[in-house]
Write a protein that holds these residues in place. Structure first.
Motif, PDB file in Angstrom:
ATOM      1  N   THR A  29       8.026   0.724  -7.312  1.00 27.27           N
ATOM      2  CA  THR A  29       8.944   1.050  -6.221  1.00 27.27           C
ATOM      3  C   THR A  29       9.266  -0.212  -5.429  1.00 27.27           C
ATOM      4  OG1 THR A  29       7.110   1.572  -4.758  1.00 27.27           O
ATOM      5  CG2 THR A  29       8.086   3.412  -5.980  1.00 27.27           C
ATOM      6  N   GLU A  30      10.337  -0.145  -4.680  1.00 24.00           N
ATOM      7  CA  GLU A  30      10.734  -1.284  -3.860  1.00 24.00           C
ATOM      8  C   GLU A  30       9.610  -1.715  -2.930  1.00 24.00           C
ATOM      9  OE1 GLU A  30      14.811  -0.757  -2.032  1.00 24.00           O
ATOM     10  OE2 GLU A  30      14.562   1.130  -3.084  1.00 24.00           O
ATOM     11  N   SER A  31       8.916  -0.736  -2.342  1.00 22.47           N
ATOM     12  CA  SER A  31       7.863  -1.087  -1.380  1.00 22.47           C
ATOM     13  C   SER A  31       6.708  -1.802  -2.080  1.00 22.47           C
ATOM     14  CB  SER A  31       7.372   0.148  -0.630  1.00 22.47           C
ATOM     15  OG  SER A  31       6.953   1.124  -1.544  1.00 22.47           O
ATOM     16  N   ALA A  32       6.455  -1.477  -3.347  1.00 19.49           N
ATOM     17  CA  ALA A  32       5.397  -2.182  -4.084  1.00 19.49           C
ATOM     18  C   ALA A  32       5.749  -3.653  -4.271  1.00 19.49           C
ATOM     19  CB  ALA A  32       5.168  -1.523  -5.439  1.00 19.49           C
ATOM     20  N   LEU A  33       7.050  -3.928  -4.371  1.00 20.25           N
ATOM     21  CA  LEU A  33       7.476  -5.314  -4.583  1.00 20.25           C
ATOM     22  C   LEU A  33       7.244  -6.176  -3.352  1.00 20.25           C
ATOM     23  CD1 LEU A  33      10.853  -4.961  -6.502  1.00 20.25           C
ATOM     24  CD2 LEU A  33       8.576  -5.359  -7.423  1.00 20.25           C
ATOM     25  N   ILE A  34       7.536  -5.605  -2.198  1.00 23.39           N
ATOM     26  CA  ILE A  34       7.446  -6.427  -0.989  1.00 23.39           C
ATOM     27  C   ILE A  34       6.039  -6.460  -0.397  1.00 23.39           C
ATOM     28  CG2 ILE A  34       9.865  -6.373  -0.318  1.00 23.39           C
ATOM     29  CD1 ILE A  34       9.217  -4.006   1.472  1.00 23.39           C
TER      30      ILE A  34
END
Ligand code: C2E
Ligand code: MG
Ligand code: MG
Ligand code: MG
Length: 284
Positions: free
Chosen positions: A151-156
């Motif tokens: 997910t996007e949040s895992a990336l940041i």
């Protein structure tokens, strides 16, 4: 009177809390037991290339089963597994079953992918890459068959470390997908710095697409964004023929949803692929 009400309120609250704790306790027990016995269930949902109607891959989705045989949603047990330190073990078992399934699919003589959800905690684990390599090797699956969904949040979460890990995996040939795209709070700049292959549009946009101009606009824009970045686009949660035809008009690449199939047990998923290939794809 106020005093009474207060007491009732406390009583009500503690009963709710107790029920909540019991539920959690039971769930934790089920989860630990399933991981110990390696009896976690992994279902596979077909992904269909829109132009040809041909199956191009499957998403692996974990399930627990309670003693009455009811299936428990990952939305309930994944956060728990993360909280109590079992997400790595869980993730390894899902990856193992997914590679075993991919190995079975190789017999069909077609390039099919198996896409596995990984949580931020798993990627941050220094042993994650080794584990993926080991899993691919022991099941003799080519890395091209494996896709990882983040997910996007895992990336940041841990930007530099995560980028390095995904870059290593990508260099090996593993494909990287962004899951639930459009629902995170991240900026779009990460799309340039991560080695991405696929965007998966979140199902909430697909659901509202027919009734709501804005969702329609968002989907259209994400399709264009994916094209501009050279990414493959998957629409999640496609349930109706009208959603499908709208997505087709927009030139979306791949659809996944109940319209084609629910998540299936591995044997049924294998047979789905077999039938689809025999029919040369079934354009809807
Ligand atoms: P996700 O990765 O976004 O998966 C898509 C979810 O949509 C799945 O829910 C799937 O069953 C459901 N779905 C598919 N087609 C349709 C449709 O046409 N209509 C509707 N309404 N729903 C559809 P599921 O299996 O309950 O999984 C929920 C979430 O749990 C997943 O969302 C994923 O984030 C997470 N998850 C599942 N398995 C794993 C796993 O092995 N590891 C990790 N870390 N997370 C997992
Ligand atoms: Mg997913
Ligand atoms: Mg999703
Ligand atoms: Mg989701």
């Amino acid at each position: 009177r106020a005093k009474n009400q207060g007491r009732n309120a406390v009583c009500f609250f503690s009963q709710e809390l107790e029920a909540e704790l019991m539920k959690r306790h039971g769930l934790e027990h089920l989860l630990r037991e399933a991981l110990e016995k390696e009896s976690l269930i992994v279902l596979f949902q077909p992904q269909i290339e829109m132009v040809s109607g041909q199956v191009c891959g499957f998403e692996a989705l974990a399930r627990l089963q309670d003693s009455d045989g009811n299936w428990i949603s990952p939305l309930d047990f994944i956060p728990l597994a993360e909280e109590i330190g079992l997400i790595d073990t869980l993730g390894q078992q899902v990856l193992q079953q997914s590679c075993a399934f991919a190995s079975q699919l190789m017999g069909l003589g077609k390039d099919l992918k198996v896409s596995v959800n990984v949580s931020a905690q798993q990627i941050r684990n220094r042993q994650f890459i080794d584990y993926v390599v080991q899993c691919l090797e022991s099941s003799q699956v080519r890395s091209r068959m494996l896709e990882l969904e983040v997910t996007e949040s895992a990336l940041i979460d841990d930007y530099e470390q995560t980028r390095k890990t995904l870059q290593t995996l990508s260099n090996m040939g593993v494909s990287i997908a962004i899951d639930d795209f459009g629902t995170g709070y991240s900026s779009l700049s990460y799309l340039k710095s991560f080695p991405l292959d696929v965007l998966k549009i979140d199902q909430s946009f697909i659901k509202d697409m027919g009734s709501d101009e804005q969702s329609h606009g968002i989907v259209q824009t994400i399709v264009l964004l994916a094209k501009a970045l050279g990414l493959w686009l998957v629409a999640e949660g496609v349930e109706t023929p009208s959603q499908l035809s709208e997505l087709r008009t927009m030139n979306c690449d791949v659809a996944q949803g109940y319209l084609y199939a629910k998540p299936l047990e591995s044997q049924a998923a294998y047979e789905f692929a077999e039938r689809n290939i025999a029919a040369g794809g079934k354009p809807a």
